[in-house]
Enzyme design. Sequence first.
Site, PDB file in Angstrom:
ATOM      1  N   HIS A  91       0.779  -1.231   0.000  1.00  0.00           N
ATOM      2  CA  HIS A  91       0.000   0.000   0.000  1.00  0.00           C
ATOM      3  C   HIS A  91       0.818   1.292   0.000  1.00  0.00           C
ATOM      4  CE1 HIS A  91      -2.993  -2.957   1.305  1.00  0.00           C
ATOM      5  NE2 HIS A  91      -3.940  -2.082   1.141  1.00  0.00           N
TER       6      HIS A  91
ATOM      7  N   ASP B 240       0.113  -0.243  -7.909  1.00  0.00           N
ATOM      8  CA  ASP B 240      -0.161  -0.633  -6.528  1.00  0.00           C
ATOM      9  C   ASP B 240      -1.148  -1.788  -6.437  1.00  0.00           C
ATOM     10  OD1 ASP B 240       0.736   0.641  -3.854  1.00  0.00           O
ATOM     11  OD2 ASP B 240      -1.353   0.073  -3.489  1.00  0.00           O
ATOM     12  N   GLY B 241      -0.983  -2.592  -5.406  1.00  0.00           N
ATOM     13  CA  GLY B 241      -1.932  -3.673  -5.140  1.00  0.00           C
ATOM     14  C   GLY B 241      -3.298  -3.153  -4.719  1.00  0.00           C
TER      15      GLY B 241
ATOM     16  N   GLU C  16     -13.564  -9.617   0.297  1.00  0.00           N
ATOM     17  CA  GLU C  16     -14.419  -8.410   0.261  1.00  0.00           C
ATOM     18  C   GLU C  16     -14.772  -8.099  -1.189  1.00  0.00           C
ATOM     19  OE1 GLU C  16     -11.517  -5.864   2.253  1.00  0.00           O
ATOM     20  OE2 GLU C  16     -12.568  -6.171   4.153  1.00  0.00           O
TER      21      GLU C  16
ATOM     22  N   GLU D  45     -19.533  -3.520   1.688  1.00  0.00           N
ATOM     23  CA  GLU D  45     -18.701  -2.692   2.567  1.00  0.00           C
ATOM     24  C   GLU D  45     -19.002  -1.210   2.363  1.00  0.00           C
ATOM     25  OE1 GLU D  45     -14.519  -3.386   2.027  1.00  0.00           O
ATOM     26  OE2 GLU D  45     -13.972  -1.741   3.380  1.00  0.00           O
TER      27      GLU D  45
ATOM     28  N   CYS E 103     -17.006   1.334   2.508  1.00  0.00           N
ATOM     29  CA  CYS E 103     -16.036   1.989   1.626  1.00  0.00           C
ATOM     30  C   CYS E 103     -16.325   1.711   0.156  1.00  0.00           C
ATOM     31  CB  CYS E 103     -14.620   1.503   1.931  1.00  0.00           C
ATOM     32  SG  CYS E 103     -14.004   2.091   3.505  1.00  0.00           S
TER      33      CYS E 103
ATOM     34  N   CYS F 289     -10.918   1.682   8.064  1.00  0.00           N
ATOM     35  CA  CYS F 289     -11.013   2.334   6.757  1.00  0.00           C
ATOM     36  C   CYS F 289     -12.346   3.047   6.578  1.00  0.00           C
ATOM     37  CB  CYS F 289     -10.792   1.327   5.633  1.00  0.00           C
ATOM     38  SG  CYS F 289     -11.937  -0.046   5.617  1.00  0.00           S
ATOM     39  N   CYS F 290     -13.429   2.438   7.032  1.00  0.00           N
ATOM     40  CA  CYS F 290     -14.745   2.968   6.686  1.00  0.00           C
ATOM     41  C   CYS F 290     -15.089   4.295   7.375  1.00  0.00           C
ATOM     42  CB  CYS F 290     -15.820   1.924   6.956  1.00  0.00           C
ATOM     43  SG  CYS F 290     -15.610   0.418   5.978  1.00  0.00           S
TER      44      CYS F 290
END
Lengths: 663, 663
Positions: free
Chosen positions: B151, B201-202, B332, B348, B350, B428-429
Amino acid sequence: MSQFEGTKVRTTVQPDHSGHSDQGGHRVSVQDEFWGRYIRLVQETVIPYQYEALHDRVAGAEPSHAIANFEIAAGRRQGKFGGMVFQDSDVAKWLEATGYSLSIRRDPELERQADEVIDLVGEAQQADGYLNTYFTVKEPGKRWTNLQDCHELYCAGHFIEAAVAYYEATGKDKLLSIMRRMADHIDSVFGPEEGKLKGYDGHQEIELALVKLYRLTGEEKYLKLSLFFIDQRGQEPNFLRQEWESRGRVTHWGGQTDHIDMAYNQSHIPVREQTVAVGHSVRAVYMYTAMADLARLTGDEALREACLRLWSNMTERQMYITGGIGSTHHGEAFTFDYDLPNDTVYAETCASIGLIFFARRMLELTPNAHYADVMERALYNNVLGSMAQDGKHYFYVNPLEVWPQACTCNPGKQHVKAQRQGWFGCACCPPNVARLLSSLNQYIYTEHSDTLYTNLYIGSELRTTLGGKEVKVTQSSKLPWEGIVTLKVDPAEAGVFGIALRIPSWSGKVRISVNGELLPALDALEQGYAVIRREWQPGDIVELMLPMEAHRVYAHPELRANAGKTAIQYGPLVYCLESADNREPLSSVSLSKEGTFTEFYDEDLLGGAVVIRAAGCRVKEQSWSGGLYSTTRAVVQPVEVTAIPYYLWGNRGSGEMKVWIPE
Amino acid sequence: MSQFEGTKVRTTVQPDHSGHSDQGGHRVSVQDEFWGRYIRLVQETVIPYQYEALHDRVAGAEPSHAIANFEIAAGRRQGKFGGMVFQDSDVAKWLEATGYSLSIRRDPELERQADEVIDLVGEAQQADGYLNTYFTVKEPGKRWTNLQDCHELYCAGHFIEAAVAYYEATGKDKLLSIMRRMADHIDSVFGPEEGKLKGYDGHQEIELALVKLYRLTGEEKYLKLSLFFIDQRGQEPNFLRQEWESRGRVTHWGGQTDHIDMAYNQSHIPVREQTVAVGHSVRAVYMYTAMADLARLTGDEALREACLRLWSNMTERQMYITGGIGSTHHGEAFTFDYDLPNDTVYAETCASIGLIFFARRMLELTPNAHYADVMERALYNNVLGSMAQDGKHYFYVNPLEVWPQACTCNPGKQHVKAQRQGWFGCACCPPNVARLLSSLNQYIYTEHSDTLYTNLYIGSELRTTLGGKEVKVTQSSKLPWEGIVTLKVDPAEAGVFGIALRIPSWSGKVRISVNGELLPALDALEQGYAVIRREWQPGDIVELMLPMEAHRVYAHPELRANAGKTAIQYGPLVYCLESADNREPLSSVSLSKEGTFTEFYDEDLLGGAVVIRAAGCRVKEQSWSGGLYSTTRAVVQPVEVTAIPYYLWGNRGSGEMKVWIPE
């Protein structure tokens, strides 16, 4: 007073090798049109196929390594251990099924194969009686250090069951001697005495096997050892937890874990305190089977009550209509009351087989038709459905609703297969089916006092002693297609005893006649049985007429997955819809609430079966005018819905299937 | 001809720090009763709470380590890196939300806090511009060696978004300078030129962030770099796969793996060839957002077509009625068309936020009310419902059906929570909700040529230039409770331009008036908008009356999970049943097919909401006479069913909830 007082035990080995299996003092041989076909399939296909598989001779299949492991342990060849830590049990299950098969029909070539395997097993046994190829070949010196994961007692249990079956079928005691030595060795390692291990296996099986060994040999120490394992489980400090801690919290399967779930193998609390079926479902029912055995043989009331509670929870709260148990693939386990999802189900074949074991022990403990109802449900649906019509493909998971694409594309359903798989990898289920079907004679009758209880309506011949007379009972049955059962009762001479006919829960108004004379209405069933007590004469004929109308079944309102839905049953058979008969998506189909069913026997359907047609509705997909969501309902039109027996599903290519249909 | 020809770019930085966010040449500030409450909640509770959380000062909470990591990287203190490899992004998201908040209302104390954090971030930056505390503190020398898992570009992307937001709000360019240096550093490491890494990026995020940086600064190299990352993804030989191979197939999360699923981060095939939404849903929509940006800014037709295909697949085959996406918690991820289980769902928070990002970019690319419909659906349902009324508890997973006991006792549903969780762990959310709600002004309008497109009906004030005139548009809206929207159109002087009013998909027959005069019937919508082109005078009033009747919604017949069921919608709000209003089990409840709905505003319900009552039936549980299964149906009786807005579910204790109700 010994704790075993009051139990009846044969104290010397008096083998019956007449070609009939011995069970509870009577002998039964199956002669049934419906089941005969499956028993022959086991004999002619499954047992030979498994023999080849154990020898790594099935082209295109992963090698089993099972026989090779024994050869290495016996010093016949060099090599490395292969397969699972419990790979030995596949050999044991094959020998057990072979024993049952030989008890049905002697077969010199098969017997020769079995004798050779038994010789090999004997050579692999260690000087002190220990027998397990994994620890002999791969981890010598590590015996009994990981009971949680390594299945040593489990494998021993399966070999004991095999030894009993093979001895009873053939009278040959070589495997029995091997396994008595192993059992004696186990008895020297485990027990309440100072210096012995206070442990028990991570996978129950030895407990029920030791009871079989006790029943055959009359040796009380085997019963005591079984009871020790049962008593010890779940006691604090928890043996398996301590063992795991002292191993550095490492599992056999690799890697450290920070948590160990003792409920997984029912060792979270003492067995007698358990009230709810939890954890790995096969482990659970194998344990309950032994508990019921021990409750009966020891008269232990607390054990009996635990059995009753666990039976009731499992069958009244956690059992699929097909007789499947285990609602999740995570740990192949029970979840909780009324949680029976149809599509993310587990319902492992082996678990239903274990449920049948448990049910038979409960029938031996107390005559109650409920146990037989459950046994029949599991047998005709979950278990029978697990095997393909070719005998070579099996379901481990037995879903009640399948959308094939979800089985490949939704990881939460990837454990569910839309088609039966070949018999490879962890091959627990296929040999379990083989040993059950080839020992089906053991599940038809039980006896209490001088009454013979008829639990399954399967064509067969029974020889036993009732009311002091030798009696032969010849049963003929047209189940599951027609509800006509005849029992020819043949005492050697006239005698007074009871014949108890189970009245199935699926049956409407039953009629029973004796020598053509109808019995009065059956208001007073005894625990679900119509009991006829009279002086029987040679040649007496009992006829039982069980109405076999296709009918609807509903689920308890707490069983959320089936709200507003109905299942179709015909006799003991649960039915299902398949896309081969009803266009996809099956979710568009519903049954009319008041519509009637029509039934017909389709001789072309997979060997012949009763097919059910019902009035229903289906969404006219072409009428859908919206995108993914719309304020306009699609048009619904009448349609004829076709249902086939659940046990036949998945034999006509991959497609959708469902048991519970919206009404 | 440059590939960027035809795009309009500001070539010098001309910040707007008037207190309004800048978006597409216009400025909007929200003044809305419904949304104002949530924006205040973000400002008064969420942002201060997150600030404390980042500083490890929330009692009883797991420490975040996020600020501590920066302090260690900056040399202010000793210590070890803590938290996830992407922990930096939490600081970035807080700064971004803070920027938006300051653009709404300057707050000297908050600005001081943010400036201090920015100073700290600057101190943690390395001499070459590199910024990432994990690799600075924990694995120096390992930069850019594990793009699949670590990340680095993702975190950089979030800081770039923060820098843009903070600069636009305050005019302060310190963070912007820091992130331009980081972006320049990235540009020196990645690219098509000899010696540069051909990776990406992954977790997509840098791509959309670089577009923002380009839009603010006009520096083409940022646009080119974004396009490089998009172009490179999925090319063979696969960069991420090669990287994984050369790492010895080890993942950052520990352990070797024998398989890597490139579809997880949408690098299985080149982006332009993708037709179906697959893999991790947040990664997918972040990528699609950048793709839509790039398609517009570069005029790349293949990218635009890929966006159209992916949008269509996602929203017409794989989107919950709540605007949730992602059908499985395994990865996810998306699963496949029409697979939208209500209870094992992921959806989710996000991912829905990313869907809103994507929708706005699609609206910028092409005016089409469908994009706005989806945006509104996700905003009012999945996103708003993720936050508790206290602003401190969140759902990561947003189910459409919940049985609380299953969430604890069935492992296949343990990812679903029946109650919102505290803001800890992988957080994250919550910050994503904060940054979305505080930048809601960016989602209301888009402009194409001289037409202003009204996408969301949210009270607000817009200042822009249309038809060469400066125009102020003051929108007032009573949504979601009443469908009355007024736009006061105030050009500085009379001018000709268009006002396009989105006609929501949920609305019945709409009426529009200009200065009190009803427009003729709206037969000819333009891509879902009623477009009014005229000479506007200062003070013109447009009124839009959107019928707001509660109505039923049905799902496509292929969507098996919702067959025979209906959902209730009122305006943009999806409704649900809760056990707080309807006794458990909710599975006993069904809606009458022809029954009408009544609606009333309940001011006592969680801050006030329209509640819907409907005629229905419910199984009378006491009438059930059977055990687990029975041939006798339970009695059904009429009942009044109560539904509340989905976004309010789970605020009255733990209980069952469901959106789709049998009819």
